[in-house]
Design a protein around this motif. Structure first.
Motif, mmCIF file in Angstrom:
data_model
loop_
_atom_site.group_PDB
_atom_site.id
_atom_site.type_symbol
_atom_site.label_atom_id
_atom_site.label_comp_id
_atom_site.label_asym_id
_atom_site.label_seq_id
_atom_site.Cartn_x
_atom_site.Cartn_y
_atom_site.Cartn_z
ATOM 1 N N LEU A 181 0.839 -1.200 0.000
ATOM 2 C CA LEU A 181 0.000 0.000 0.000
ATOM 3 C C LEU A 181 0.874 1.250 0.000
ATOM 4 C CD1 LEU A 181 -2.691 -1.174 2.584
ATOM 5 C CD2 LEU A 181 -3.129 -0.636 0.162
ATOM 6 N N LEU A 182 1.968 1.170 0.715
ATOM 7 C CA LEU A 182 2.857 2.329 0.776
ATOM 8 C C LEU A 182 3.532 2.581 -0.578
ATOM 9 C CD1 LEU A 182 4.421 1.610 4.293
ATOM 10 C CD2 LEU A 182 2.984 3.577 3.699
ATOM 11 N N VAL A 183 3.919 1.484 -1.222
ATOM 12 C CA VAL A 183 4.557 1.632 -2.535
ATOM 13 C C VAL A 183 3.572 2.249 -3.525
ATOM 14 C CG1 VAL A 183 5.447 0.324 -4.512
ATOM 15 C CG2 VAL A 183 6.224 -0.223 -2.183
ATOM 16 N N LEU A 184 2.360 1.690 -3.544
ATOM 17 C CA LEU A 184 1.363 2.202 -4.485
ATOM 18 C C LEU A 184 0.899 3.601 -4.102
ATOM 19 C CD1 LEU A 184 -0.818 -0.946 -5.329
ATOM 20 C CD2 LEU A 184 1.232 -0.079 -6.447
ATOM 21 N N GLY A 185 0.766 3.819 -2.824
ATOM 22 C CA GLY A 185 0.357 5.150 -2.355
ATOM 23 C C GLY A 185 1.387 6.188 -2.752
ATOM 24 N N ALA A 186 2.649 5.853 -2.554
ATOM 25 C CA ALA A 186 3.718 6.784 -2.920
ATOM 26 C C ALA A 186 3.675 7.061 -4.419
ATOM 27 C CB ALA A 186 5.072 6.192 -2.516
ATOM 28 N N HIS A 187 3.421 6.004 -5.180
ATOM 29 C CA HIS A 187 3.330 6.159 -6.632
ATOM 30 C C HIS A 187 2.225 7.147 -6.993
ATOM 31 C CE1 HIS A 187 3.250 5.058 -10.857
ATOM 32 N NE2 HIS A 187 1.978 4.696 -10.769
ATOM 33 N N LEU A 188 1.079 6.967 -6.373
ATOM 34 C CA LEU A 188 -0.038 7.875 -6.665
ATOM 35 C C LEU A 188 0.264 9.294 -6.196
ATOM 36 C CD1 LEU A 188 -3.194 5.722 -5.805
ATOM 37 C CD2 LEU A 188 -2.439 6.486 -8.070
ATOM 38 N N LEU A 189 1.028 9.408 -5.119
ATOM 39 C CA LEU A 189 1.340 10.735 -4.576
ATOM 40 C C LEU A 189 2.590 11.335 -5.238
ATOM 41 C CD1 LEU A 189 0.674 9.874 -0.831
ATOM 42 C CD2 LEU A 189 -0.631 11.517 -2.206
ATOM 43 N N GLY A 190 3.155 10.572 -6.147
ATOM 44 C CA GLY A 190 4.311 11.073 -6.874
ATOM 45 C C GLY A 190 5.555 11.187 -6.018
ATOM 46 N N THR A 191 5.701 10.270 -5.090
ATOM 47 C CA THR A 191 6.885 10.349 -4.244
ATOM 48 C C THR A 191 7.429 8.947 -4.020
ATOM 49 O OG1 THR A 191 7.740 11.141 -2.134
ATOM 50 C CG2 THR A 191 5.486 10.320 -2.142
ATOM 51 N N GLU A 192 8.403 8.830 -3.132
ATOM 52 C CA GLU A 192 9.030 7.542 -2.874
ATOM 53 C C GLU A 192 8.367 6.858 -1.687
ATOM 54 O OE1 GLU A 192 11.485 6.273 -4.823
ATOM 55 O OE2 GLU A 192 11.074 8.069 -6.033
ATOM 56 N N ALA A 193 8.447 5.547 -1.667
ATOM 57 C CA ALA A 193 7.824 4.798 -0.573
ATOM 58 C C ALA A 193 8.392 5.223 0.780
ATOM 59 C CB ALA A 193 8.034 3.293 -0.772
ATOM 60 N N VAL A 205 -2.825 6.418 2.628
ATOM 61 C CA VAL A 205 -1.380 6.663 2.671
ATOM 62 C C VAL A 205 -1.162 8.165 2.551
ATOM 63 C CG1 VAL A 205 0.784 6.304 1.402
ATOM 64 C CG2 VAL A 205 -0.814 4.394 1.700
ATOM 65 N N ARG A 206 -0.245 8.682 3.348
ATOM 66 C CA ARG A 206 0.013 10.123 3.313
ATOM 67 C C ARG A 206 1.517 10.367 3.342
ATOM 68 N NH1 ARG A 206 -2.140 11.131 9.521
ATOM 69 N NH2 ARG A 206 -0.283 10.317 10.549
ATOM 70 N N VAL A 207 1.863 11.565 2.964
ATOM 71 C CA VAL A 207 3.276 11.936 2.971
ATOM 72 C C VAL A 207 3.654 12.335 4.396
ATOM 73 C CG1 VAL A 207 4.995 13.547 2.065
ATOM 74 C CG2 VAL A 207 3.161 12.683 0.580
ATOM 75 N N ARG A 208 4.747 11.799 4.834
ATOM 76 C CA ARG A 208 5.205 12.169 6.183
ATOM 77 C C ARG A 208 5.442 13.665 6.259
ATOM 78 N NH1 ARG A 208 9.435 7.734 8.531
ATOM 79 N NH2 ARG A 208 8.439 5.952 7.554
ATOM 80 N N GLY A 209 4.928 14.219 7.299
ATOM 81 C CA GLY A 209 5.154 15.638 7.516
ATOM 82 C C GLY A 209 4.294 16.528 6.624
ATOM 83 N N ASP A 210 3.514 15.930 5.766
ATOM 84 C CA ASP A 210 2.634 16.733 4.895
ATOM 85 C C ASP A 210 1.331 15.956 4.723
ATOM 86 O OD1 ASP A 210 1.442 18.404 3.126
ATOM 87 O OD2 ASP A 210 2.917 18.152 1.508
ATOM 88 N N HIS A 211 0.591 15.888 5.801
ATOM 89 C CA HIS A 211 -0.551 14.984 5.848
ATOM 90 C C HIS A 211 -1.657 15.341 4.877
ATOM 91 C CE1 HIS A 211 0.706 13.581 10.158
ATOM 92 N NE2 HIS A 211 1.574 13.271 9.224
ATOM 93 N N ALA A 212 -1.611 16.546 4.380
ATOM 94 C CA ALA A 212 -2.632 16.925 3.406
ATOM 95 C C ALA A 212 -2.446 16.159 2.104
ATOM 96 C CB ALA A 212 -2.571 18.435 3.143
ATOM 97 N N ARG A 213 -1.250 15.739 1.834
ATOM 98 C CA ARG A 213 -1.013 14.922 0.637
ATOM 99 C C ARG A 213 -1.262 13.474 1.002
ATOM 100 N NH1 ARG A 213 4.779 15.846 -1.348
ATOM 101 N NH2 ARG A 213 4.128 14.482 -3.069
ATOM 102 N N ALA A 214 -2.420 13.009 0.628
ATOM 103 C CA ALA A 214 -2.817 11.662 1.041
ATOM 104 C C ALA A 214 -3.719 11.033 -0.007
ATOM 105 C CB ALA A 214 -3.535 11.721 2.386
ATOM 106 N N VAL A 215 -3.681 9.735 -0.063
ATOM 107 C CA VAL A 215 -4.658 9.008 -0.897
ATOM 108 C C VAL A 215 -5.340 7.948 -0.042
ATOM 109 C CG1 VAL A 215 -3.652 9.313 -3.170
ATOM 110 C CG2 VAL A 215 -2.820 7.474 -1.690
ATOM 111 N N PRO A 216 -6.636 7.771 -0.220
ATOM 112 C CA PRO A 216 -7.323 6.707 0.536
ATOM 113 C C PRO A 216 -7.031 5.340 -0.081
ATOM 114 C CG PRO A 216 -8.866 7.814 -0.910
ATOM 115 C CD PRO A 216 -7.564 8.527 -1.065
ATOM 116 N N TYR A 217 -7.256 4.307 0.733
ATOM 117 C CA TYR A 217 -7.033 2.940 0.242
ATOM 118 C C TYR A 217 -7.863 2.657 -1.003
ATOM 119 C CZ TYR A 217 -4.568 1.546 4.560
ATOM 120 O OH TYR A 217 -3.693 1.420 5.575
ATOM 121 N N THR A 218 -9.038 3.244 -1.075
ATOM 122 C CA THR A 218 -9.887 2.961 -2.243
ATOM 123 C C THR A 218 -9.207 3.404 -3.528
ATOM 124 O OG1 THR A 218 -11.019 5.023 -1.708
ATOM 125 C CG2 THR A 218 -12.132 2.991 -1.085
#
Lengths: 175, 323, 870
Positions: free
Chosen positions: C638-650, C661-674
């Motif tokens: 989930l972290l790998v795919l979440g990072a992919h969707l968020l355009g960042t690294e796992a 899944v959210r970006v550490r320190g930037d919780h506004a950047r997040a994607v739901p499991y769905t």
């Protein structure tokens, strides 16, 4: 030494009788052998499998149902004996949408069930007792609970759940 | 369970007309269904007598009369019974379990069969179940068995708590059968096993218990039932004591004493009653009387504890009533 | 930690994931050991305990247990489920009568089976005539062993024949019957009443053989043989440890005490008897066996072998179960016979054991004889323990544990919670003409704990020491501790539980009550038991027993669907322990999901690769860790795919509470499991390169070391009634430590239920056999299961020494209550009897023995009690 029997062809010769039962407010007609017990008819003919069988001899109480409002052991009654009486089983306790009754809620709140096999018997025992003795106390509840066997809980939480339910019913009444 | 025909009798005559040596009457069913499941009783037909009425709990100047089809719980909870004959109410409350008490009839309770394990196990011998087959309880597992009224054929106890209380009170049973009605003192109704333990009572073919009558006894208000058992619920008595006491200024004017769990039938202790009448009630007099009344106890290998347990329990019961 | 914080080896890293933390990528493999530290606890019990547990007593930095009470445990940090007594998810269906137990299954056209059973204890079967059975109306078929030709149930130990004699249990008896109730033929009819009619018509003739009905008779010279290949009727005979010089230690000891005891044969007695519904499904090419077993895969293995099928052609499905307690963790011959009948008839066949068969013809347990000695120095320190243990295992070895289950458990673990420097034991399993033995809650530990605790009480009396003090001088306090029995004990609160329990008894005034009662001629007694319980036996521990099949690991599989909900499949098998709730709590915490989004499934061999089911308090330890690991693996993806969707690294992302899944320190950047599930399933074209579609993971867990030990001290206060001999339990206190309680209310339920069964064994229940091998207890009238009027309320206090290597810090909690209760009850009875000079060591303690002890003792003249036994 043996072979498969051809006796299948002979099924249906056994004497059966029509029994009319009022179960949970619904009338059922079943054609059964006279020896069929109430609990077997409930479980296997009417599909009300919530009532359980734990000993077949009226001791464990897992088969407890209400007959005309009073707890009875459905394994020690022929179905025919229940004709003309109102039978209530555990399936009648929850609301039509599956909402748990206050007694059922108390059981889950107090962890008064583990495997759940004896639970319907205890629920119907308690339901009958609370209806007859709303002013009951914990000592009396313990005596009533001693009518049935539970192998999982050590009984304490069953007593507490019924006592809690009784108190809540009294409080609601006083409000 | 063997198959059978089922018929509900509408009138006593209807019931009598249907009876044969291979039929059984069905009231509450708590004994009959149990024994049919075990194969101990295998009637060809069961006659349901619940439609016969035989109800009513009445107290008049003659005493208490209870219809045989009254349920144990109804009698136990009846205010008149509890006030006038507490020993009866208590004996009923100490019996079986609430569900069974809601189902079982008074008549059926008095006619219940022994709980001897050999009687209930069709794989073993039992003179009561199969006359002449033998009595393994004589030397076998006999911890729960009788010490009074036993014979070489049978040592099984009578299981009813209610009967013990009723025998103490000189109750009578009303019977009806194809040959008419009659009334028998309950104490005489039960038979000793002798060499025919299969005959347990005085019922004639087709006869029914229709009612139980308890004669008026003012001092029965001071009566009680004490039952010692391994478990506090659903358990038959190891020993039990039914007692009623008329005591004034510390002196026993009259007393009734019957015991259960120890006899092949409900066991009255007339010698103990006699020994106590006119005496001051003390632990010593109670003990002497009870010992005199139970001297003929004949314990078996595994129930040697029963006479002593019975005596202690009886003394305790008397002192509790007297106090 | 004073020593290694890593009690596991071989690739399993010790770790204690604080349950409040969601997993982040890479964290799974390496957590620093923070376990064993005190847990914050805000409760009165904790405050009381804090004063009673000097930190020095626990040895350096080693696990400080901390008292918590369940109230405190209900107040875990918000959002965390492990440690919270959430509503049980099993309850709604069980409360409304909508549970689905095996006898509730009613496939169309189902036939009903029952068994012709031996009426004699030991015989050659001369003939079986089923002609009248087959002529019985309603009877469809009847089969003997010859008709079905099934393979036997063979349980083996990998031990030489001097230590283990292999024997087999046929599905249906062939030419020999070895106990009353042994199945000889299966009868199948169109309803459950007709099948009983059929049984009555069976004619079996026997050439009877002399029965062997006790362990002493079995071992007597010239005894008849139950199995012709087992000399002296001995199936297992192991001598273990034998510390050099132990005889000299005994010879020179200041105090040597001895306990000889016999414990009664018991039935585990789930309220639901055993049962099975078998059906051949053409579409799947499978025999589906619905059976109430604690170990579905083991049933599958035996069924397949016995029927001559591949395992893929057998599917074992477990419905709701009405308890098990061990009796359902061995493979029953009846369920295999039912499967064979269904296969043969190509119709569904149901068998529901009746209560009489459950009491006489299933599996029993616990009948053991001990001759044990212990040597102490003058200060009450134990110097040596020497025991001879004989277990009456009945007629057959059970699968997979064998007849070694009881003697090997007793032999391996008898030193208990004490520092025993020298130990010798001989453990034997003898075979008799009685129903065979299966594991039953606690397996031998209720017995050996009772023996050891009796030895300590006796030594205390001889040495003039307080019975708690003598234990205090001997309990293990430094962990890990490797005992004379070569077992390494992980941190526990042996001393602390003892101290707290004694203190509670004192604070409640029971010592004063005892003195006051004695002054009135009444008989009050106080008894303790201090013990531990190995939970989560891994494959190493079972291998050490030399089982030929080695249980231990478990597997969990997890799948997330497109709605972001997960289905977890565990190889463990709930039968009352609340796995649907507790295992789901673990997974929900790991993934930050709401509990409602996690569904647990078990009990279907087609749904998971393999599982070892539920026994030996293993589920939360092994199964709970496996589901936690599977969830962590899923989290990695989930972290790998979440990072992919968020355009960042796992490495830059973490799981977000609520399921995303959210970006550490930037919780506004997040994607739901769905959103992640959408690309995993519905838009796999959007997956990163090299990433497989789907969101699923499988993980296993094994305990490669000696497991983890829960511990407890129980105290029991009894009054003996001289008039009736009744043992009345006035008070029962349990101070338990099962590490982190995933669901405190469930832990308490396990304690209370276990204690009730322990009390039952100590005071009420017993199956005896007469000289012919006829069992005495054929109904609940003879087998005296205690009711609510016999079982007291139990006060439970918790200590918490987290396990160092389970996912949650939890240790097992299933059996401890049963293990500790007999010792506490018996010690209390003997404390009350102390003035009489009589000691009772056998169980069950009966009213007769108590009455006699009181009547014969010096206090015999004491006034009868005022007990009202109405």
């Amino acid at each position: 030494m043996t072979a498969e029997s051809t006796a299948q062809a002979r099924t249906g010769y056994r004497e059966r009788q029509l029994v009319v039962l009022d179960v949970n407010g619904t009338e059922h007609e079943v054609l059964v052998e006279p020896r069929r017990t109430l609990v077997d008819v409930l479980r296997h003919d009417l599909g009300l499998t919530g009532t359980h069988v734990g000993c077949e001899h009226g001791i464990c109480g897992a088969c407890t149902v209400l007959v005309d409002g009073r707890p009875a052991r459905a394994c020690l009654m022929f179905a025919a004996q229940a004709e003309g009486s109102a039978v209530r089983t555990v399936e009648s306790l929850a609301g039509p949408d599956g909402e748990l009754s206050d007694l059922q809620e108390a059981f889950t709140r107090h962890h008064a069930l583990q495997c759940g096999f004896c639970t319907p018997g205890f629920l119907m025992l308690a339901e009958g007792h609370l209806a007859a003795c709303p002013r009951t106390d914990k000592a009396e509840i313990r005596e009533v609970v001693a009518a049935n066997l539970c192998r999982c809980t050590g009984y304490q939480t069953i007593v507490e759940a019924i006592d809690d339910c009784a108190r809540q019913r009294r409080n609601r009444e006083e409000d | 369970m063997r198959a059978f025909e089922y018929a509900a009798a509408r009138t006593p005559a209807d019931a009598f007309a249907r009876t044969t040596p291979r039929t059984a009457y069905l009231a509450g069913g708590t004994t009959l269904v149990d024994l049919m499941k075990l194969g101990v009783v295998e009637p060809d037909a069961v006659i349901d007598i619940n439609g016969l009425g035989l109800r009513g709990i009445r107290l008049d100047r003659d005493g208490l009369r209870v219809g045989a089809l009254e349920r144990m719980s109804d009698v136990a909870e009846h205010p008149v019974v509890a006030a006038e004959f507490p020993v009866v109410a208590q004996a009923l409350q100490a019996s079986a379990s609430p569900q069974i008490r809601n189902m079982a009839s008074i008549g059926g309770n008095l006619l219940q069969r022994t709980r001897c394990g050999y009687f209930r196990d069709v794989a073993t011998a039992c003179n009561k179940r199969q006359p002449g087959s033998g009595c393994p309880a004589q030397t076998g597992a006999n911890r729960g068995h009788a010490v009074f009224g036993t014979s070489a054929s049978c040592v099984a106890t009578h299981a009813s708590d209610l009967a013990v209380a009723l025998v103490a009170l000189d109750a009578r049973v009303e019977l009806a059968g194809p040959a008419g009605r009659r009334e028998v003192p309950l104490a005489d109704f039960y038979r000793l096993p002798g060499d025919s333990p299969q005959v347990e009572n005085d019922l004639r073919p087709g006869e029914l218990v229709t009612a139980v009558a308890v004669p008026r006894l003012a001092f029965a208000r001071r009566s009680t039932y004490l039952k010692v058992r391994d478990r506090q619920s659903y358990e038959f008595a190891l020993v039990s004591v039914a007692a009623a006491l008329d005591v004034r200024n510390g002196t026993v004017r009259d007393v009734r004493l019957a015991v259960g769990g120890v006899g092949t039938r409900p066991w009255r202790l007339p010698l103990a009653e006699q020994a106590l009448r006119g005496k001051r009630l003390t632990e010593a007099t109670a003990r002497q009387a009870v010992e005199a009344g139970t001297a003929d106890a004949r314990p078996l290998a595994f129930n040697a504890f029963k006479p002593a347990l019975l005596r202690r329990t009886a003394v305790r019961t008397l002192l509790a009533l007297g106090g | 930690m004073t020593t290694t914080a890593n009690p596991t080896r071989g690739g399993l890293t010790a770790r204690a994931l604080p349950p409040e933390n969601l997993v982040t990528a890479g964290e799974v493999a390496a957590r620093e050991g923070t376990a064993g530290r005190p847990r914050a606890a805000d409760s009165s019990a904790a405050r009381r305990a804090a004063g009673s547990v000097p930190s020095a007593a626990t040895g350096g930095e080693a696990a400080h247990p901390t008292a918590v009470d369940s109230g405190a445990r209900h107040h875990r940090p918000a959002g965390r489920l492990v440690g919270a007594s959430v509503r049980r998810r099993e309850d709604p269906r069980l409360l409304t009568g909508r549970g689905r137990f095996v006898d509730d299954l009613h496939p169309a056209g189902v036939l009903h089976a029952a068994f012709v059973r031996s009426t004699v204890a030991h015989a050659e079967v001369a003939s079986v005539d089923l002609a009248d059975v087959l002529a019985t109306p309603g009877v469809v078929a009847a089969f003997t062993a010859d008709d079905l030709g099934l393979g036997d149930i063979s349980a083996r130990l990998a031990r030489p024949v001097e230590e283990f004699v292999p024997t087999d249990m046929p599905i249906l008896a062939r030419d020999r019957v070895r106990f009353v109730g042994e199945p000889i033929a299966i009868v199948i009819a169109d309803d459950a009443y007709a099948v009983e009619d059929g049984l009555e018509a069976a004619k079996v003739t026997y050439r009877t053989l002399p029965p062997v009905v006790s362990d002493t008779a079995a071992l007597a010279p010239g005894a008849p043989l139950v199995h012709d290949n087992a000399p002296a009727n001995t199936l297992v005979d192991v001598a273990m440890f034998a510390t050099p010089g132990i005889d000299e230690v005994f010879a020179g000891a200041a105090c040597v005490v001895r306990v000889r005891t016999k414990t009664g044969r018991q039935n585990a007695l789930p309220l639901e008897t055993r049962g099975a519904v078998a059906e051949w499904i053409d579409k799947d090419g499978q025999l589906v066996l619905h059976t109430c077993t604690q170990t579905p895969h083991q049933v599958r293995t035996v069924a397949a072998r016995s029927l001559g099928l591949d395992e893929q052609a057998v599917r074992v499905v477990v419905p709701d179960m009405g308890g098990g307690f061990g009796i359902k963790c061995v493979v029953g011959r009846e369920e295999i016979a039912v499967a064979a009948a269904a296969l043969r008839l190509r119709r569904p066949v149901k068998w529901i054991e009746d209560r009489k068969d459950a009491l006489t013809a299933s599996f029993l347990a616990r009948e053991q004889r001990y001759d044990a000695r212990a040597a102490f120095d003058a200060e009450g320190r134990i110097l040596a323990l020497d025991a001879d243990v004989v277990c009456d295992m009945g007629a057959y070895s059970c699968y997979p544990f064998t007849a070694g289950i009881e003697p090997l458990m007793a032999s391996a673990e008898m030193p208990s919670v004490y520092r025993v420097p020298a130990y010798r034991v001989r453990g034997r399993a003898v075979t008799t003409n009685k129903a065979p033995t299966a594991p039953y809650r606690g397996v031998s530990r209720p017995q050996y704990v009772m023996v050891v605790e009796r030895l300590f009480e006796r030594a205390a009396r001889e040495l003039g020491l307080d019975p708690v003090e003598i234990r205090r001088r001997n309990v293990i306090t430094e962990f890990p501790y490797t005992g004379v029995n070569n077992i390494t004990y992980d941190p526990g609160s042996y001393r602390e539980s003892l101290d707290l329990c004694e203190r509670l008894v004192r604070e409640e005034g029971w010592y004063e009550a005892k003195a006051a009662a004695a002054a009135e001629g009444r008989h009050l007694g106080i008894g303790y038991s201090c013990f531990s319980e190995r939970t989560g036996y891994g494959s190493a521990a079972f291998a050490a027993r030399k089982m030929e099949v080695v249980p231990g690991f478990d597997i969990a599989e997890i799948r997330m669907d497109t709605t972001g909900a997960v289905t977890v499949t565990s190889g463990t098998q709930n039968h009352g322990q609340s796995h649907e709730t507790t295992l789901a709590q673990i997974v929900a915490d790991r993934l930050g999901l709401d509990l409602a989004k996690v569904r647990l499934q078990q009990g279907d061999t087609d749904r998971i690769t393999y599982g070892w089911g539920t026994f030996a308090s293993r589920s939360v330890v092994v199964g709970g860790s496996a589901v936690g690991r599977a969830a962590a693996k899923l989290a990695d993806k989930l972290l790998v795919l979440g990072a992919h969707l968020l355009g960042t690294e796992a490495g830059e992302v973490e799981l977000a509470p609520g399921g995303g899944v959210r970006v550490r320190g930037d919780h506004a950047r997040a994607v739901p499991y769905t959103a992640i599930a959408e690309i995993a399933y519905l838009k796999s074209n959007l997956l990163p390169e090299g990433c497989e579609p789907g969101l699923a993971a499988t993980a296993s867990f094994d305990v490669l070391d000696d497991g983890t030990f829960s511990n407890a001290t129980h105290a029991c206060v009894v009054e003996l009634h001289a008039g009736t001999g009744r043992v009345e339990i006035l008070r029962y206190i349990c101070v338990e430590d099962c590490g982190v309680a995933v669901h405190p209310q469930v832990v308490e339920g396990q304690c209370r239920g276990g204690i009730a069964q322990g009390i039952a064994g100590a005071l009420f229940e017993q199956v005896t056999y007469d000289d012919n091998g006829e069992p005495s207890a054929t109904s609940f009238m003879d087998y005296k299961v205690p009711t609510a009027l016999e079982i007291p309320d139990v006060a439970i206090h918790h200590l918490e020494t987290p396990c160092l290597f389970t996912e949650t810090g939890a240790k097992g909690a299933g059996e401890g209550g049963t293990i500790g209760a007999p010792a506490a009850v018996l010690n209390a009875v003997n404390d009350a009897l102390a003035p009489t000079g009589t000691e009772l060591d056998d169980t069950p303690v009966t009213p007769e023995t108590v009455r006699n002890a009181l009547a014969n003792g010096p206090r015999a003249a004491a006034a009868p009690t005022g007990e009202e036994d109405r």
